[in-house]
Design an enzyme around this catalytic site. Structure first.
Site, PDB file in Angstrom:
ATOM      1  N   ILE A  37       0.979  -1.110   0.003  1.00  0.00           N
ATOM      2  CA  ILE A  37      -0.330  -0.086  -0.019  1.00  0.00           C
ATOM      3  C   ILE A  37       0.787   1.320  -0.078  1.00  0.00           C
ATOM      4  CG2 ILE A  37      -1.826   1.167   1.166  1.00  0.00           C
ATOM      5  CD1 ILE A  37      -2.633  -1.470   0.242  1.00  0.00           C
ATOM      6  N   GLU A  38       1.894   1.397   0.682  1.00  0.00           N
ATOM      7  CA  GLU A  38       2.870   2.377   0.949  1.00  0.00           C
ATOM      8  C   GLU A  38       3.626   2.818  -0.334  1.00  0.00           C
ATOM      9  OE1 GLU A  38       3.282   4.843   3.070  1.00  0.00           O
ATOM     10  OE2 GLU A  38       1.623   3.990   4.631  1.00  0.00           O
TER      11      GLU A  38
END
Length: 391
Positions: free
Chosen positions: A131-132
């Site tokens: 996600i990051e």
């Protein structure tokens, strides 16, 4: 005479009835316990074979044993927000990104998995770098967050080192330790893993403010639904859960994603995979690689936090080497020339790499290596360049 004849006829009738009864009884087969038991065994055997055949034709799916570790996924899989993001990540563009993150960086993903489980943290955190950053160690956001765990420069302390020579946000091993330590700290602050993970995205200050504004007792889902959290943070948790579930059970969604279970089982700790050597002076990484006969790109990939291409001056530093190279490095160190830093030059209008190299009597290549830039780089006014000498 008539009376005696009548009696004889009655006796004869009774005799005939008795005879018929005897023959009728004789026609009924007698029960044999052994035969009956054998028949029951055959019936059970036939039923068992029929069941086995059906099971072979329609094999029962066995649940992935890893699922037991993913409690957040199991508890929230059917939530409307999570279902939405599962559908989104199965669309072509996002799935391409997801598959690349899961398959192109196994060495980092496996390391993160081991670190998460060694600390006893929620298994879903293995997928937080997806996600990051998509597991890209050099990722940079528009806001200025850098690395696999997307630390901002104002949030690195006390977890990572950041100065003009070193940026540990670029080091996947050190930044993983830092990211997990920050998440552990968040959990101590909020006492709830969903809030702790969400706070990693929006910051502890914003999360505390949201909780205060909403009133105590509301969980992440309520805070998100009622608009107390930024949209990016409200999406952050369902995105993470969706990604974790798809990566863990791709066959359930009709897609293919490699799962590095075998590699994980064989994984050893960082100390078992690398040698760490202490360096007290500034040396060019290229010179070190040449002297120990190691590909320069390998050495730099193992030590990505040294952004200028050399170990920092005026400070002790640690180099990560492939396992078994510590003695080779120790023997080679005496042959590696130390850098000197007589000049820290600020670029002015009209400067070029060629003019600066002529002014200080060093090669353009050395200036580029020392400053981590390319020979065709465009210099900016007030840009700082390190002009090294070599002892």
């Amino acid at each position: 005479m008539k009376f005696r004849r009548k009696i004889l006829l009655q006796i004869l009738s009774i005799a005939l009835m008795s005879s018929s009864l005897i023959f009728a009884v004789a026609d009924v087969p007698m029960e044999n316990p052994k035969i009956e038991k054998s028949a029951k065994i055959k019936q059970k055997s036939a039923a068992k074979k029929s069941k086995q055949k059906k099971e072979s034709e329609n094999p029962k799916k066995t649940e992935n044993p890893e699922l037991a570790l993913f409690k957040i996924v199991k508890e929230n899989s059917e939530r409307e927000e999570v279902v939405f993001w599962k559908q989104e990540f199965l669309k072509e563009r996002r799935f391409k990104f997801l598959k690349k993150a899961a398959e192109d960086y196994p060495e980092y993903r496996i390391f993160v998995r081991a670190a998460v489980r060694e600390r006893g943290l929620p298994a879903e955190l293995e997928y937080l770098p997806v996600i990051e950053s998509g597991y890209n160690t050099r990722a940079k956001s528009r806001a200025g967050a850098i690395g696999m765990w997307q630390f901002m420069s104002n949030s690195v302390r006390p977890y990572l080192k950041l100065n003009e020579y070193v940026d540990e946000r670029l080091d996947p091993w050190k930044s993983t330790a830092a990211g997990l330590s920050k998440l552990e700290y968040n959990y101590k602050v909020f006492g709830d893993w969903l809030l702790a993970i969400a706070a990693y995205n929006c910051g502890n200050g914003k999360m505390k403010a949201a909780i205060k504004k909403a009133g105590e007792g509301k969980d992440f889902w309520e805070l998100a639904k009622e608009g107390f959290l930024p949209k990016q943070t409200a999406d952050y948790i369902p995105e993470l859960i969706a990604v974790a579930e798809i990566c863990l059970e791709p066959e359930k969604f009709g897609v293919e994603i490699s799962y590095y279970k075998n590699e994980f089982e064989a994984l050893q700790g960082e100390e078992e995979n690398y040698d760490f050597v202490k360096v007290e002076k500034p040396y060019m990484l290229s010179a070190i690689a040449k002297e120990i006969e190691l590909d320069e790109s390998v050495l730099k990939s193992l030590n990505p936090s040294y952004t200028k291409g050399f170990t920092p001056p005026f400070a002790e530093s640690i180099l990560r080497l492939p396992k078994g190279m510590e003695q080779t490095f120790s023997a080679a160190l005496k042959n590696i020339k130390e850098l000197e830093f007589p000049f820290k030059y600020k670029v002015v209008k009209g400067d070029s790499l060629w003019s600066i190299s002529r002014r200080y009597g060093v090669s353009i290549n050395l200036i580029c290596e020392t400053n981590g830039i390319k020979e065709n780089a465009i210099l900016k006014i007030n840009q700082i360049l390190y002009i090294p000498g070599i002892k």
